[in-house]
Scaffold this active site. Structure first.
Site, PDB file in Angstrom:
ATOM      1  N   HIS A 173      15.185 -37.754   0.673  1.00  0.00           N
ATOM      2  CA  HIS A 173      15.333 -39.220   0.645  1.00  0.00           C
ATOM      3  C   HIS A 173      15.966 -39.746  -0.651  1.00  0.00           C
ATOM      4  O   HIS A 173      16.968 -40.453  -0.637  1.00  0.00           O
ATOM      5  CB  HIS A 173      13.946 -39.878   0.729  1.00  0.00           C
ATOM      6  CG  HIS A 173      13.132 -39.528   1.907  1.00  0.00           C
ATOM      7  ND1 HIS A 173      13.301 -40.127   3.133  1.00  0.00           N
ATOM      8  CD2 HIS A 173      12.093 -38.661   2.057  1.00  0.00           C
ATOM      9  CE1 HIS A 173      12.403 -39.659   3.987  1.00  0.00           C
ATOM     10  NE2 HIS A 173      11.658 -38.760   3.358  1.00  0.00           N
TER      11      HIS A 173
HETATM   12  C1  BDR Z   1       9.770 -41.826  -0.040  1.00  0.00           C
HETATM   13  O1  BDR Z   1       8.375 -41.556  -0.122  1.00  0.00           O
HETATM   14  C2  BDR Z   1       8.134 -40.505  -1.027  1.00  0.00           C
HETATM   15  O2  BDR Z   1       7.205 -39.604  -0.522  1.00  0.00           O
HETATM   16  C3  BDR Z   1       9.457 -39.866  -1.321  1.00  0.00           C
HETATM   17  O3  BDR Z   1       9.507 -39.387  -2.644  1.00  0.00           O
HETATM   18  C4  BDR Z   1      10.453 -40.978  -1.095  1.00  0.00           C
HETATM   19  O4  BDR Z   1      10.646 -41.738  -2.271  1.00  0.00           O
HETATM   20  C5  BDR Z   1      10.231 -41.534   1.377  1.00  0.00           C
HETATM   21  O5  BDR Z   1       9.548 -42.331   2.292  1.00  0.00           O
END
Ligand code: BDR
Ligand code: CA
Length: 313
Positions: A241
């Site tokens: 992400h």
């Molecule tokens: C986001 O949530 C976190 O667990 C990850 O690092 C990312 O920033 C994705 O939904």
């Protein structure tokens, strides 16, 4: 050349994102600030310090920020995916940093950097938006010094923390509402709808591991995270992400965006933390309690994956 501050809660995908920014010759990384989120503030800060040491970037100041959300207690951490230490149990594989934490907090470090920078700075929040809400509330005069916020967060078609809410927004919905809706800093939101499509497979991870010590160490941090996504999507690979947002900060325009009015649900109930983007025809748009921002909805997927792989190599 973009000048960046990364606000982060490492986190496995944060580790990829941070190293991408730290190693990119195309940006100037001015500061790293940490926030609670995937794990406690203490752990996210230790991880950020060590990741910067891994990248050979002890020159970049690191400061710790918020340990909890603005108003309500944190609903839950992200340990199921990121592991107890936030890095799939691999935090101790990283070198300890010799330069310590800055003696000021995250908000003050960001303020100093914004004031000192000769040109406006891009801030890339890839965790809960608590530090950014506090920065804008306590230093509103610095808002024009921010070129744009490139935020990983939100989901247009539902969430991952709950059926409605994406993790970063759900972790502090009141802060997210302040930043996304009530403030006016130019914003690109990189939602999970797009980041899921940018997922990387086992072959990509093998290629990364073979590039050298950085790639090998990063892939060694992916165990529990990769297992989480494999179970979730029946897919041998993982979702990076936060690295998608950092790619946009390094190379503006690598993500295609749409201008859409967005609202953040803060009421307690099944939709708490939802980001509601109105994609209907403009004449139907409900702009009550909404702000029109740029939302990343598409990219050239293979090109983006290669860009990130090259950056980490
Ligand atoms: C986001 O949530 C976190 O667990 C990850 O690092 C990312 O920033 C994705 O939904
Ligand atoms: Ca994150």
């Amino acid at each position: 050349m973009p000048r960046l501050i990364i606000d982060t809660d490492p986190g496995v995908d944060d580790a990829f994102a941070l190293c991408l920014a730290a190693r990119s010759p195309e940006v100037e990384l001015l500061a790293v600030t940490t926030v609670f989120g995937n794990v406690s503030l203490e752990s996210t800060t230790r991880n950020a310090l060590r990741l910067m040491a891994l990248c050979g970037r002890e020159d970049v100041p690191v400061a710790a920020g918020a340990a909890r959300p603005l108003v309500h207690p944190q609903a839950a951490e992200g340990k199921a995916a990121h592991g107890e230490d936030g890095l799939s149990g691999g935090a101790d594989l990283l070198p300890a940093r010799t330069r310590g934490l800055e003696p000021v907090g995250a908000v003050e470090l960001m303020a100093r950097v914004l004031r000192a920078s000769p040109t406006p700075v891009t801030i890339v929040p890839i965790g809960p938006l608590t530090n950014i809400a506090l920065l804008l509330a306590t230093h509103p005069e610095l808002a024009p010094r921010i070129e744009r916020l490139v935020i990983m967060g939100g989901g247009l078609a539902g969430g991952n923390a709950t059926s409605a809410a994406e993790f970063n927004i759900w972790s502090d919905p009141e802060a997210a509402r302040r930043v996304l809706v009530e403030e006016s800093v130019p914003t690109v939101l990189v939602p999970m709808d797009l980041t899921y499509r940018c997922r990387v497979d086992a072959d990509w991870l093998d290629r990364l591991a073979a590039t050298g010590p950085l790639g090998a160490t990063l892939t060694a941090l992916t165990g529990s995270y990769r297992a989480h996504y494999s179970a979730l999507m029946n897919f041998d690979g993982m979702v990076i992400h936060d690295a998608v947002a950092v790619a946009e900060a390094i190379s503006p325009g690598i993500l295609k965006t749409e201008r859409l009015p967005v609202r953040v649900e803060t009421a307690f109930g099944p939709a708490r933390g939802a980001t509601l983007a109105d994609r209907r025809l403009t004449q139907y748009n409900d702009t009550t309690e909404a702000r029109t921002i740029d939302i990343a909805t598409d990219t050239e997927l293979d090109g983006l994956r290669e860009f990130i792989l090259r950056g980490l190599s």
